[in-house]
Motif scaffolding. Structure first.
Motif, PDB file in Angstrom:
ATOM      1  N   ALA A 275      -4.240  -7.768 -17.553  1.00  0.00           N
ATOM      2  CA  ALA A 275      -4.781  -8.030 -16.099  1.00  0.00           C
ATOM      3  C   ALA A 275      -5.155  -6.710 -15.573  1.00  0.00           C
ATOM      4  O   ALA A 275      -4.797  -5.348 -15.932  1.00  0.00           O
ATOM      5  CB  ALA A 275      -3.459  -8.361 -15.289  1.00  0.00           C
TER       6      ALA A 275
ATOM      7  N   MET B 196      -7.585  -9.818  -8.566  1.00  0.00           N
ATOM      8  CA  MET B 196      -7.034  -9.336  -9.914  1.00  0.00           C
ATOM      9  C   MET B 196      -7.454 -10.407 -10.722  1.00  0.00           C
ATOM     10  O   MET B 196      -7.182 -11.513 -10.571  1.00  0.00           O
ATOM     11  CB  MET B 196      -5.576  -9.197  -9.589  1.00  0.00           C
ATOM     12  CG  MET B 196      -4.804  -8.880 -10.805  1.00  0.00           C
ATOM     13  SD  MET B 196      -2.991  -9.000 -10.523  1.00  0.00           S
ATOM     14  CE  MET B 196      -2.495 -10.510 -11.107  1.00  0.00           C
TER      15      MET B 196
ATOM     16  N   SER C 252       2.655  -6.740 -11.967  1.00  0.00           N
ATOM     17  CA  SER C 252       1.292  -7.056 -11.563  1.00  0.00           C
ATOM     18  C   SER C 252       0.788  -5.636 -11.332  1.00  0.00           C
ATOM     19  O   SER C 252       1.003  -4.681 -10.637  1.00  0.00           O
ATOM     20  CB  SER C 252       1.149  -7.793 -10.245  1.00  0.00           C
ATOM     21  OG  SER C 252       1.724  -9.126 -10.543  1.00  0.00           O
TER      22      SER C 252
ATOM     23  N   ASN D 236      -6.712 -11.905 -14.504  1.00  0.00           N
ATOM     24  CA  ASN D 236      -5.700 -11.880 -15.459  1.00  0.00           C
ATOM     25  C   ASN D 236      -5.682 -12.793 -16.282  1.00  0.00           C
ATOM     26  O   ASN D 236      -6.289 -13.953 -16.133  1.00  0.00           O
ATOM     27  CB  ASN D 236      -4.169 -11.788 -14.830  1.00  0.00           C
ATOM     28  CG  ASN D 236      -3.754 -12.846 -14.180  1.00  0.00           C
ATOM     29  OD1 ASN D 236      -4.384 -14.226 -14.194  1.00  0.00           O
ATOM     30  ND2 ASN D 236      -3.154 -12.654 -13.187  1.00  0.00           N
TER      31      ASN D 236
END
Ligand SMILES: NC(=O)c1ccc[n+]([C@@H]2O[C@H](COP(=O)([O-])OP(=O)(O)OC[C@H]3O[C@@H](n4cnc5c(N)ncnc54)[C@H](OP(=O)(O)O)[C@@H]3O)[C@@H](O)[C@H]2O)c1
Length: 352
Positions: A77, A1, A31, A3
């Motif tokens: 994100a 991920m 998230s 972000n």
């Protein structure tokens, strides 16, 4: 991920239970899952379904929740399989709480999770207030035109359609999106609205606009269709109240004849007999993210950003910034419930 530093807090307009009032609460910043992104909203648009869910408690099966379908802001994100967006992109998207009951997918908060297939970039020149008007209204119209009515997706130059296209309630959010989409697909658009909005709707691409309060409105639309040599076989009632569906069906019966198809935003009234020879269909905006997800990905990731960039779709109806900050959400939903005429109520969120 991937972000970026997510400063500030996630203020949310939380609905603890159906029929309660919204409360401003600080929630964790969510998230993203692998095919999702997180957007820091700078503008959020109100939709009738927000106050309807609040009042009647349908569609969502987990409470407390955060309502809202239309957020617009900056990507903070992205999940591991997201390829079309990156941190820092200016986007708007159709938030999914209405079909997945996930509180992190509601738009009425500072940080919202969007699915990649339901997200679109907005041009640099477009404000967040303008950008937030599209997802719900456009999804509703896209399902109506492409899924319900089976109009082929445009490729290259669009040829004029043989049928006209009726949009009943064209000054509404859904109606003004349908006018533009139908016009882009080659239809001559016959629209109804209060006279104050007629010129504006012509500027959006309507061929002719009629006052729906005129007792002779159905006959006048049929006469116009006849004189312009355009039978109307497709209709979209974007109002769902009063006589709108019945009158829309009457237009198709009179000017297009048997074989016409009418899409509704709400149900056909049980007190009216169904019209002979006219197929009645119902749009559901969230289908663009569920059983019509491939259509949704094309529409949000390709068609709409291109149409915004080339100016063939513009923000509509007129935008009113009706409040500032998440705290304004309840007032704005109350105002929408009381009724608006040809405007989209929007809330802006300042930098944290
Ligand atoms: N099925 C779905 O997935 C879906 C998705 C989105 C919305 N909806 C539903 O669709 C409806 C419209 O939503 P929206 O956000 O577009 O509403 P909106 O913008 O709040 O609608 C306001 C407009 O409705 C017009 N109107 C009211 N009564 C009318 C009538 N009898 N004939 C013609 N126009 C009339 C008014 O026109 P004038 O000012 O010109 O008089 C006004 O501009 C709502 O019931 C909503 O819940 C369904």
């Amino acid at each position: 991920m991937a972000n970026q530093n997510q400063n500030g807090q996630n203020l949310a307009a939380v609905l603890e239970a159906p029929a309660s009032r919204l409360k401003t609460v600080s929630r964790p910043i969510p998230s993203p899952g692998s095919d999702e992104l997180v957007v820091r909203n700078y503008a959020i648009a109100a939709n009738p379904v927000d106050w309807k869910i609040q009042d009647y408690g349908f569609a969502i099966n987990k409470f407390p929740t955060v309502l809202g379908s239309d957020g617009c802001g900056v990507v903070t994100a992205v999940g591991s399989s997201v390829t079309k967006f990156k941190v820092g992109d200016r986007v708007t998207g159709f938030a999914g709480v209405i079909y997945n009951s996930d509180i992190n997918h509601g738009a009425w908060q500072t940080y919202t999770i969007l699915r990649e297939i339901a997200t679109m970039k907005i041009p640099d020149s477009m404000s967040y207030e303008e950008g937030c008007v599209f997802p719900m209204a456009m999804a509703t119209s896209a399902v109506a035109l492409f899924a319900n009515l089976g109009i082929p997706r445009p490729t290259g130059n669009v040829a004029p359609q043989e049928s006209g296209f009726l949009v009943w309630g064209a000054s509404s959010s859904v109606g003004s999106s349908a006018v533009q989409l139908a016009r882009n697909l080659g239809f001559k658009v016959f629209a109804t609205a209060s006279p104050a909005h007629h010129q504006y709707l012509r500027s959006l691409g309507a061929f002719e606009v009629f006052d729906y309060r005129d007792p002779a409105v159905v006959d006048k639309i049929a006469a116009s269709a006849k004189s312009s040599g355009t039978p109307i076989k497709f209709g979209f009632d974007t109002v769902g109240e009063g006589a709108a569906a019945k009158q829309s069906a009457d237009v198709l019966s009179t000017s297009g004849g048997a074989g016409g198809k009418l899409v509704l935003v709400l149900e056909w009234s049980e007190s009216d007999p169904q019209p002979e020879g006219i197929e009645i269909l119902k749009t559901m905006a969230f289908r663009l993210a569920t059983d019509q997800a491939e259509l949704g990905a094309w529409f949000f990731n390709e068609y709409l950003p291109n149409a915004l960039a080339n100016g063939s779709i513009v923000p509509a109806p007129r935008i009113e910034v009706a409040g500032k900050g998440i705290e304004a959400a309840q007032d704005v939903l109350d105002r929408l419930k009381a009724g608006v005429s040809g405007k989209k109520l929007v809330v802006t969120l300042a930098d944290a």
